[in-house]
Design a protein around this motif. Structure first.
Motif: not given
Ligand code: FAD
Length: 304
Positions: A121-131
């Protein structure tokens, strides 16, 4: 023959010379030589397998952690469209497409009573960027809940990878650079949706209070440094000690609110922002003896 003429025909959309600044959080940067939005995974696989090897391919999410240089990006930039943004839950498993926003994943998990993904909820990116960079905040990170990813390599080959194969550490993955993640599976733990929502609201409030989230920014500019070298201090603390809070280069500024965040005050070029970052690295090294490594990814060419 131009770049576009060398690309395969696809079901998605390919456009030439597309300005990238509007697609980025920092709102700077030159054009993509070509921008491809694949229709679905099969379209992406076909594109990758049929595009000549010498054409560079770059994947972007919502560029909340990326500085695109003023000279733009050579080759093809890929952005995944709506068919990659689905989020489904089943028992304690959350399956998310790589274009799904982290925040949406957190919300869907909470609705289904799956705890452990609140930090998204605190990260404004996409799952691709998170991975790609093991995104995380407030003591939790992607690798804590991830079980499996689906990715395509530069030849379009599909692979299903386990958490171990991704080689995660702090804001880093050892996964080969050419991988394009298309889907991820997460496993949480059972909890009451109301309690999960309350924890998400607390994260959002904390972020609002401590980060310049309404500005044109790229999030944390630098990773937290080696804790022995920095004597236990975070990146923002060594920047603060070096006099970096509020420091300006052209239209770029280290945020007064959170001095590890760079801000485009409206007139910044990518060169201003990169020079500001390099200036911070030098100031921190000279005055604090600490090495800072960029967390923000810098891509593309310097303007000539
Ligand atoms: C206000 C603000 C607050 C932030 N707070 C945090 C925080 O608390 N914690 C945190 O970890 N980050 C934070 N960030 C940074 C950023 O949101 C994360 O790094 C996020 O994971 C980036 O996702 P993205 O979609 O924007 O990736 P992008 O910036 O588009 O790309 C980042 C990298 O991921 C790669 N990538 C993107 N999609 C894919 C894909 N499908 N397959 C393979 N590689 C891909 C890109 O090639 C690039 O190398 C913050 C940013 C902002 C602006």
């Amino acid at each position: 023959m131009g770049l576009i003429d060398r690309l395969p025909s696809v079901r998605g959309k390919i456009s030439a010379n597309v300005p990238l600044a509007p697609y980025t959080w920092l709102r700077v940067g030159g054009p993509a030589e070509a921008l491809f939005m694949p229709k679905d995974e099969a379209d992406l696989a076909h594109f990758l397998s049929s595009t000549p090897d010498d054409i560079p391919v770059t994947i972007l999410g919502v560029a909340s952690n990326t500085l695109v240089r003023d000279g733009g990006v050579k080759g093809v930039v890929i952005r995944l469209g709506p068919s990659f943004a689905k989020v489904e839950t089943n028992g304690l498993i959350v399956t998310a497409g790589a274009a799904a926003l982290d925040n949406k994943v957190a919300k869907e998990a909470a609705k289904a009573g799956i705890a452990g993904l609140e930090f998204y909820a605190g990260i404004p990116g996409t799952i691709g960027g998170a991975l790609r960079m093991n995104a995380g905040c407030y003591g939790a990170e992607t690798k804590d809940v991830l079980t499996e990813v689906v990715a395509l390599d530069r030849t379009g080959r599909r692979q299903v990878m386990s958490l171990e194969e991704l080689g995660y550490s702090y804001r880093h993955s050892n996964a080969p650079d050419d991988l394009i993640f298309v889907q991820a599976k997460f496993k949480g733990r059972a909890d009451n949706p109301e309690d999960i929502h309350a924890r998400m609201a607390a994260i959002t409030a904390k972020r609002e209070e401590s980060q310049p989230i309404r500005e044109k920014t790229g999030g944390s500019t630098f990773k937290n440094p080696d804790q022995i070298q920095s004597k236990g201090r975070g990146a923002w603390q060594v920047i603060d000690a070096a006099g970096g809070r509020g420091y300006k280069v052209g239209g770029a500024q280290m945020s007064e609110k959170h001095c590890n965040f760079m801000i485009n005050t409206d007139e910044a070029t990518a060169a201003d922002l990169e020079t500001l970052g390099e200036t911070m690295r030098n100031m921190v090294k000279e005055s604090q003896g600490v090495d800072l490594d960029w967390e923000v990814k810098r891509i593309g060419e310097v303007a000539t």
